[in-house]
Write a protein that holds these residues in place. Structure first.
Motif, PDB file in Angstrom:
ATOM      1  N   VAL A   7       5.159  -2.834   3.573  1.00  0.00           N
ATOM      2  CA  VAL A   7       6.116  -3.536   2.717  1.00  0.00           C
ATOM      3  C   VAL A   7       5.398  -4.701   2.029  1.00  0.00           C
ATOM      4  CG1 VAL A   7       8.304  -4.785   2.649  1.00  0.00           C
ATOM      5  CG2 VAL A   7       7.988  -2.896   4.287  1.00  0.00           C
ATOM      6  N   HIS A   8       5.250  -4.597   0.721  1.00  0.00           N
ATOM      7  CA  HIS A   8       4.532  -5.642  -0.019  1.00  0.00           C
ATOM      8  C   HIS A   8       5.401  -6.878  -0.193  1.00  0.00           C
ATOM      9  CE1 HIS A   8       6.702  -5.230  -3.854  1.00  0.00           C
ATOM     10  NE2 HIS A   8       6.686  -3.923  -3.671  1.00  0.00           N
ATOM     11  N   GLY A   9       4.772  -7.946  -0.645  1.00  0.00           N
ATOM     12  CA  GLY A   9       5.487  -9.203  -0.808  1.00  0.00           C
ATOM     13  C   GLY A   9       5.728  -9.556  -2.256  1.00  0.00           C
ATOM     14  N   ALA A  10       5.943 -10.844  -2.509  1.00  0.00           N
ATOM     15  CA  ALA A  10       6.148 -11.338  -3.861  1.00  0.00           C
ATOM     16  C   ALA A  10       4.817 -11.395  -4.599  1.00  0.00           C
ATOM     17  CB  ALA A  10       6.772 -12.733  -3.814  1.00  0.00           C
ATOM     18  N   PHE A  11       4.880 -11.275  -5.920  1.00  0.00           N
ATOM     19  CA  PHE A  11       3.727 -11.399  -6.805  1.00  0.00           C
ATOM     20  C   PHE A  11       2.699 -10.290  -6.590  1.00  0.00           C
ATOM     21  CE2 PHE A  11       4.707 -15.855  -5.154  1.00  0.00           C
ATOM     22  CZ  PHE A  11       5.819 -16.004  -5.961  1.00  0.00           C
ATOM     23  N   ALA A  12       3.094  -9.238  -5.895  1.00  0.00           N
ATOM     24  CA  ALA A  12       2.220  -8.101  -5.622  1.00  0.00           C
ATOM     25  C   ALA A  12       3.065  -6.836  -5.697  1.00  0.00           C
ATOM     26  CB  ALA A  12       1.572  -8.240  -4.244  1.00  0.00           C
ATOM     27  N   ASP A  13       2.432  -5.687  -5.459  1.00  0.00           N
ATOM     28  CA  ASP A  13       3.177  -4.432  -5.433  1.00  0.00           C
ATOM     29  C   ASP A  13       2.526  -3.494  -4.428  1.00  0.00           C
ATOM     30  OD1 ASP A  13       0.883  -3.431  -6.682  1.00  0.00           O
ATOM     31  OD2 ASP A  13       1.816  -3.330  -8.665  1.00  0.00           O
ATOM     32  N   ALA A  14       2.958  -2.237  -4.417  1.00  0.00           N
ATOM     33  CA  ALA A  14       2.470  -1.291  -3.421  1.00  0.00           C
ATOM     34  C   ALA A  14       0.955  -1.106  -3.493  1.00  0.00           C
ATOM     35  CB  ALA A  14       3.179   0.048  -3.597  1.00  0.00           C
ATOM     36  N   ALA A  15       0.372  -1.289  -4.680  1.00  0.00           N
ATOM     37  CA  ALA A  15      -1.068  -1.102  -4.845  1.00  0.00           C
ATOM     38  C   ALA A  15      -1.878  -2.129  -4.050  1.00  0.00           C
ATOM     39  CB  ALA A  15      -1.439  -1.173  -6.319  1.00  0.00           C
ATOM     40  N   SER A  16      -1.249  -3.229  -3.647  1.00  0.00           N
ATOM     41  CA  SER A  16      -1.978  -4.234  -2.869  1.00  0.00           C
ATOM     42  C   SER A  16      -2.414  -3.686  -1.507  1.00  0.00           C
ATOM     43  CB  SER A  16      -1.120  -5.487  -2.682  1.00  0.00           C
ATOM     44  OG  SER A  16       0.068  -5.204  -1.965  1.00  0.00           O
ATOM     45  N   PHE A  17      -1.806  -2.580  -1.085  1.00  0.00           N
ATOM     46  CA  PHE A  17      -2.177  -1.959   0.189  1.00  0.00           C
ATOM     47  C   PHE A  17      -3.152  -0.793   0.017  1.00  0.00           C
ATOM     48  CE2 PHE A  17       1.943  -3.784   1.703  1.00  0.00           C
ATOM     49  CZ  PHE A  17       1.465  -4.439   2.826  1.00  0.00           C
ATOM     50  N   SER A  65       3.422 -11.290   3.500  1.00  0.00           N
ATOM     51  CA  SER A  65       4.009 -12.420   2.799  1.00  0.00           C
ATOM     52  C   SER A  65       5.534 -12.368   2.844  1.00  0.00           C
ATOM     53  CB  SER A  65       3.474 -12.426   1.358  1.00  0.00           C
ATOM     54  OG  SER A  65       3.851 -13.584   0.676  1.00  0.00           O
ATOM     55  N   TYR A  66       6.196 -12.354   1.691  1.00  0.00           N
ATOM     56  CA  TYR A  66       7.657 -12.200   1.636  1.00  0.00           C
ATOM     57  C   TYR A  66       8.092 -10.912   2.318  1.00  0.00           C
ATOM     58  CZ  TYR A  66      12.120 -10.868  -0.562  1.00  0.00           C
ATOM     59  OH  TYR A  66      13.402 -10.434  -0.791  1.00  0.00           O
ATOM     60  N   GLY A  67       7.227  -9.909   2.304  1.00  0.00           N
ATOM     61  CA  GLY A  67       7.530  -8.665   3.016  1.00  0.00           C
ATOM     62  C   GLY A  67       7.743  -8.890   4.502  1.00  0.00           C
ATOM     63  N   GLY A  68       7.168  -9.977   5.040  1.00  0.00           N
ATOM     64  CA  GLY A  68       7.421 -10.319   6.435  1.00  0.00           C
ATOM     65  C   GLY A  68       8.874 -10.676   6.661  1.00  0.00           C
ATOM     66  N   ALA A  69       9.462 -11.413   5.714  1.00  0.00           N
ATOM     67  CA  ALA A  69      10.886 -11.730   5.821  1.00  0.00           C
ATOM     68  C   ALA A  69      11.727 -10.458   5.723  1.00  0.00           C
ATOM     69  CB  ALA A  69      11.284 -12.708   4.717  1.00  0.00           C
ATOM     70  N   ASP A 145     -12.509  -9.510  -5.232  1.00  0.00           N
ATOM     71  CA  ASP A 145     -13.385  -9.372  -6.394  1.00  0.00           C
ATOM     72  C   ASP A 145     -12.721 -10.010  -7.622  1.00  0.00           C
ATOM     73  OD1 ASP A 145     -15.686  -7.931  -7.843  1.00  0.00           O
ATOM     74  OD2 ASP A 145     -13.896  -7.271  -8.932  1.00  0.00           O
ATOM     75  N   PRO A 146     -13.428 -10.905  -8.334  1.00  0.00           N
ATOM     76  CA  PRO A 146     -12.816 -11.629  -9.452  1.00  0.00           C
ATOM     77  C   PRO A 146     -12.201 -10.722 -10.524  1.00  0.00           C
ATOM     78  CG  PRO A 146     -14.887 -12.661  -8.852  1.00  0.00           C
ATOM     79  CD  PRO A 146     -14.801 -11.389  -8.062  1.00  0.00           C
ATOM     80  N   ALA A 147     -12.856  -9.618 -10.812  1.00  0.00           N
ATOM     81  CA  ALA A 147     -12.310  -8.705 -11.816  1.00  0.00           C
ATOM     82  C   ALA A 147     -10.978  -8.136 -11.349  1.00  0.00           C
ATOM     83  CB  ALA A 147     -13.306  -7.586 -12.106  1.00  0.00           C
ATOM     84  N   ARG A 148     -10.916  -7.802 -10.084  1.00  0.00           N
ATOM     85  CA  ARG A 148      -9.654  -7.282  -9.521  1.00  0.00           C
ATOM     86  C   ARG A 148      -8.594  -8.374  -9.512  1.00  0.00           C
ATOM     87  NH1 ARG A 148      -9.563  -3.688  -3.951  1.00  0.00           N
ATOM     88  NH2 ARG A 148      -7.706  -2.455  -4.468  1.00  0.00           N
ATOM     89  N   GLY A 149      -8.993  -9.595  -9.202  1.00  0.00           N
ATOM     90  CA  GLY A 149      -8.057 -10.708  -9.185  1.00  0.00           C
ATOM     91  C   GLY A 149      -7.414 -10.937 -10.539  1.00  0.00           C
ATOM     92  N   ARG A 150      -8.191 -10.768 -11.610  1.00  0.00           N
ATOM     93  CA  ARG A 150      -7.641 -10.953 -12.960  1.00  0.00           C
ATOM     94  C   ARG A 150      -6.618  -9.867 -13.280  1.00  0.00           C
ATOM     95  NH1 ARG A 150     -13.065 -12.486 -13.864  1.00  0.00           N
ATOM     96  NH2 ARG A 150     -13.636 -10.404 -14.631  1.00  0.00           N
ATOM     97  N   VAL A 151      -6.887  -8.647 -12.819  1.00  0.00           N
ATOM     98  CA  VAL A 151      -5.930  -7.553 -13.029  1.00  0.00           C
ATOM     99  C   VAL A 151      -4.642  -7.840 -12.262  1.00  0.00           C
ATOM    100  CG1 VAL A 151      -5.471  -5.108 -12.588  1.00  0.00           C
ATOM    101  CG2 VAL A 151      -7.702  -5.821 -13.489  1.00  0.00           C
ATOM    102  N   LEU A 152      -4.767  -8.274 -11.022  1.00  0.00           N
ATOM    103  CA  LEU A 152      -3.595  -8.588 -10.208  1.00  0.00           C
ATOM    104  C   LEU A 152      -2.769  -9.706 -10.839  1.00  0.00           C
ATOM    105  CD1 LEU A 152      -5.313  -8.527  -6.689  1.00  0.00           C
ATOM    106  CD2 LEU A 152      -3.717  -6.826  -7.576  1.00  0.00           C
ATOM    107  N   ALA A 153      -3.449 -10.672 -11.446  1.00  0.00           N
ATOM    108  CA  ALA A 153      -2.757 -11.819 -12.029  1.00  0.00           C
ATOM    109  C   ALA A 153      -1.825 -11.412 -13.159  1.00  0.00           C
ATOM    110  CB  ALA A 153      -3.770 -12.843 -12.535  1.00  0.00           C
TER     111      ALA A 153
END
Length: 235
Positions: A7-17, A65-69, A145-153
């Motif tokens: 279960v993902h949290g805020a500011f992220a999605d399923a791809a974070s896993f 994160s929020y998924g913990g709640a 990885d910074p490139a990945r971080g920019r995509v996530l942002a």
């Protein structure tokens, strides 16, 4: 066989896993990664509960994160065998995210939040909360990885502001075994918020020197904790 529901949290999605999913699938573990609506704590928990009820056999719920709640509430479903918190909120029954966070100094996230409106049919507009795109990598994903971080942002899934004020009607950790990871270099949630919630709940926790996105920066360690939890509940 136990199914792992991530279960993902805020500011992220399923791809974070994604990296953790690869680890688990390679072991032949059944995995599901539903998309959380991120509209309200009660509504999101109800949705995840509906997913859980349609899975045959036991479920290990993993919330970031929020998924913990969300798993704190949805984990009350009968076939949930255990909970794993990843840099997450372990709420007490009757407690909201705002109340738990309010007892501790703000993290760097507080000054980087952006508020935008979204339509609600037949009602006043709701408010979405996201993270300033320029500040996101340092606050949310410093060791990714910074490139990945920019995509996530630029691909954040915002969280409705209403979710911060809703109280958890139940705390599943009171009746289910639970494990947790504290991200000790977290700039999104104050690590002391994570530690406090885990200690209060009697959660077996480990600390990792990680940013908030521990499942992307330390996927092997996260997958290892999930395997440990599975081994213990399947004894």
């Amino acid at each position: 066989m136990t199914t792992v529901v991530l279960v993902h949290g805020a500011f992220a999605d399923a791809a974070s896993f994604s990296d953790v999913v690869s680890e688990l699938l390679a072991d032949g573990i059944e995995v599901r990664v539903p998309a959380v609506p991120n509209r309200s704590l009660l509504g999101d928990a109800a949705y995840i509960s509906s997913v859980i009820r349609q899975i045959e056999g036991p479920v290990l719920l993993v919330g970031h994160s929020y998924g913990g709640a969300v798993i704190t509430v949805a984990g009350a479903e009968e076939n949930v065998a255990g909970l794993v918190y990843l840099a997450g909120y372990a709420l007490e029954e009757g407690e909201s995210l705002g109340q738990l966070q309010g007892g501790f100094p703000d993290s760097d996230l507080a000054a980087a939040l952006v508020y935008t409106k979204f339509p609600i049919p037949g009602a006043e507009d709701g408010t979405d909360v996201s993270v300033d795109v320029e500040k996101f990598p340092a606050i949310f994903a410093a060791d990714v990885d910074p490139a990945r971080g920019r995509v996530l942002a630029v691909s954040q899934r915002p969280l409705a502001a209403a979710a911060f004020a809703e109280a958890a009607p139940v705390a599943a950790w009171k009746t289910k075994p639970a494990w947790g990871i504290v991200s000790s270099s977290d700039h999104t949630i104050n690590p002391d918020v994570e530690r406090f919630g885990y200690q209060r709940a009697g959660i077996k926790a480990v600390e990792i020197n990680s940013s908030h996105l521990v499942m992307l920066s330390h996927p092997r360690e996260v997958a290892g904790l999930i395997r440990q939890a599975l081994a213990e509940i399947e004894r």
